[in-house]
Write an enzyme that holds these catalytic residues in place. Structure first.
Site, PDB file in Angstrom:
ATOM      1  N   ALA C 240       0.945  -1.030  -0.153  1.00 45.39           N
ATOM      2  CA  ALA C 240       0.056  -0.089   0.079  1.00 45.39           C
ATOM      3  C   ALA C 240       0.893   1.117  -0.170  1.00 45.39           C
ATOM      4  CB  ALA C 240      -1.040  -0.090   1.041  1.00 45.39           C
ATOM      5  N   HIS C 241       0.052   2.430  -0.105  1.00 47.69           N
ATOM      6  CA  HIS C 241       1.171   3.643  -0.278  1.00 47.69           C
ATOM      7  C   HIS C 241       1.892   3.940   1.021  1.00 47.69           C
ATOM      8  CE1 HIS C 241      -3.051   5.931   0.813  1.00 47.69           C
ATOM      9  NE2 HIS C 241      -2.845   4.990   1.961  1.00 47.69           N
TER      10      HIS C 241
END
Lengths: 342, 342, 342
Positions: C240-241
């Site tokens: 994920a980011h």
């Protein structure tokens, strides 16, 4: 960069916000409280970061009125700084250019209908009977199969495949690698082998939905798989055939929903959580990460399964005991009975 | 639509079924008992839906003889209505046209062999040393790499990648985004960094297999990864290098099998279940959803792991106790000893 | 095949190894101890396979000095035979030809910079502001989006998408279907609907990383998602980011890391394991397959969660008891108190 360059006063006016400090300061980007410089905007939403506000070098900070006194620089005041930040930050996003029309390398079938205001990127394939509506943007390598509709202003970032009978609403955003409208997994067992059940339904996706990278959404067996409006799916999610997902539900990465499950509105499904087939979840149900939903849920609330992480040696001892839990419970009851009988 | 339009009597004759009612009724599609109209066929397989039979508006229903009396419309009688329905429904499936020959936008290397009866869609890439056999259909954006063979009548729906040394049997169906023949994950650790182990094997996939959207199957390190015939894999499944899967085994979405595991025939692996590397599963083993197989299984049967879903507050209390399960078991034994010593 | 054909003596010299036996024997491939023939090289690393050494028909075997006496054929002596095998086997790998230059079907924007020594395969799309450095190889159907850099000697096998602001270091290997630099999953909830948080950061991937098939790595919200050098990710992993992964960490298939988590160096994350958002893992942490990391880990070591697989009937009994574990613990304490009070 002139189109991404605003004064603090211009930002305040554009979003109807009160501001404090130097309205003439020019802002050309965004950053965190810790890293933003004098030409950048930042925000304070979570009070955990309040200490960073006093030391920030940002040009302007979006914050609640209560934090105004601690702000060493210009400020934009908003009741919900995170939502306001979201809208402000969108001003500074540089989306790739999407020229109207069809790239010469794209293949558009004679029986497809593509709006003149749509943008069809390199190597896209639009098949017979497909429709691309006004202002839709298809990045490179997208495939729009037969009977598929890309609604107005929707954006397929790149390499998105809509297989068969998929309807996207307006302003739907689909990330690369997503596959929507592939065959549901339907099989009948005949004596000694599998027979495939034709998957004759489609997929309907409402306005303002977002579909993550490499997420898969199968089309229905007879009726449609449905996502109502504003459903938000992260990456690598699997939605099986005939699932129905209510509006405003969000799912984190690697979640999976089995066939014909019906998820309510405003649900939140955690990362890698699973929902078994044919179950129903009420509105406003939250499932924590990696939990498996094995029965329908009638009441809003938060639900979980799993056991806690431990050092492997301790965990091994406890996990081995789990295999005898039923026996322990019986022995406990027997001891209690003995104790009461005394 | 004339080619998708049959009388009840024609359907009965074509599939060797007895029928009851109006043999001249024309049927042009399929639907559920609840939604089908007078020109549609439906079926009753699961007795749970028997109540819907009495009220159905379907033109004809496939059912068992025992349900004939309750059928208000024409009926086709079959011992296994779901299997018979599967075959009937296939008549009404509209597959996209797949013209013979190579689309002008496809890139076929000089050293590739493509049958004249195969269909190669837009933007496909067929590399040197690849073979596409008779009647195979490749939708848009498929890649067939060096040393790969697409067997006769196989269908790569769209955007399928066969990387290196992949052999598909006959009538294999592969859904979009699947990657077959990518490097296995082989690494040797040398002092302070990883060294890649070349992956020199291939993948062999038997006749009548189905591979779901975004599923990945790695090629072997030295020998091949193998799927025997009629293996059915749903979406987003991960099959590591040198796995061997027996015929007629089916796996639900997001299941994963680690390197060199050997799965028997007629197994059923539930959604998001996992099998650790180098294990063996006997024939006819069923693993329920999200279970992790940590040891070889010698006996057919159903196996599970995991704990039940609960309201988060209750779950937290129980989960916290799990960390002390070994201690509880010891304390229980101590109490029993005390009790016996008295 | 002449370029893949070496004598035992040539191999020994090339890698600085001692050898025993017929140095003139010609080797043209590799195989397992059980399957290799007289023109193939094999290796013995795991002593579990020592029995196979005595019966091997391989032309030459890489082994430790201590196994030399049991080797019936030529031998190459190495302190770590698996690492040495990895280097030797690479000699026999036939990578697809990658001619310098841009395939005529590729679309390269005027504002892209592509090194003359790079190879751009069929149907690739290189967008404005993208850079492809010396000796990089892009197989068919790769997309390099705006602000992306493919470092020297990196290889995108096929159908890899670098979306926006992705920088790959040198010698990075990316497998088909991987999506790097897609939007992070950032949403703010406003009254009754979601508002998207623009994802304005990028992704930085260090030298010698490997990214598996259909793996997804999102770009950061404000700052970058980072993989340091020599990180090895298997297939279908979700990053994920704003995740940060330390050098030399390896993750097995289907692992997932939620937003802003920070993983140390030399960690090993098992298949389908998960790490929740904002957590920190120290260096040299191992997480076993399917475990969920719910708190930060400060000490190196091995960590696990989950319960063991059992026959479904036994498992059901134990799993049902889990729902009452807190109650059992209280009852146990009460019994102990009674017992002590007596």
């Amino acid at each position: 960069m002139s189109e991404h360059n605003y004064t603090v006063a211009e930002l305040a006016e554009r979003f109807g916000l009160a501001f404090q400090g130097d309205g003439a300061r020019r802002i050309s980007g965004v950053g965190t409280l810790a890293s933003a410089g004098p030409d950048q905007l930042s925000f304070l939403s979570n009070s955990k970061y309040a200490a960073q506000l006093k030391a920030t070098r940002a040009g302007v900070v979006v914050l609640r009125e209560e934090n105004l006194a601690d702000c060493p620089t210009a400020a934009l005041v908003a009741p919900d700084p995170y939502v306001t930040y979201a809208r402000l930050a969108a001003l500074f996003e540089r989306l790739p250019a999407a020229p109207r029309g069809v790239h010469p390398s794209a293949v558009v079938a004679g029986g497809a209908k593509v709006s003149a205001s749509a943008s069809i990127g390199p190597h896209c394939v639009i098949e017979d009977g497909a429709v691309v509506e006004d202002g839709a943007v298809l990045g490179p390598h997208c495939i729009v199969g037969p009977g598929c509709v890309v609604g107005a202003q929707s954006r397929l970032v790149a390499r998105v495949t809509l297989v068969t009978r998929v309807t996207l609403g307006r302003r739907v955003l689909v990330h690369p690698g997503a596959v929507i409208g592939s065959d549901g997994f339907g099989l009948a067992f005949e004596r000694d082998h599998w027979v495939k059940i034709p998957q004759l339904g489609g997929v309907r996706i409402g306005d303002d939905c977002e579909i993550g990278a490499n997420t898969t959404i199968d089309r229905g067996a007879l009726e449609d798989t449905v996502l109502e409006e504003d459903v938000r799916l992260d990456n690598q999610i699997q939605i099986a055939h005939n699932v129905y997902i209510g509006a405003h539900t969000a799912m984190a990465g690697c979640a999976a929903v089995a066939g014909s499950a019906k998820i309510g509105r405003y649900c939140q499904i955690g990362g890698n959580a699973g929902v078994l087939g044919h179950l129903e979840l009420a509105d406003r149900v939250t499932i924590t990460a990696k939990s498996l939903v094995t029965h329908s849920i009638r009441e809003p609330g938060e639900y979980s399964s799993g056991v806690p992480l431990q050092d492997n040696r301790q965990w091994r001892k406890n996990a081995a005991r789990f295999k005898h839990l039923d026996e322990y419970a019986r022995r406990l009851s027997a001891l209690e009975k003995d104790s009461n009988d005394e």
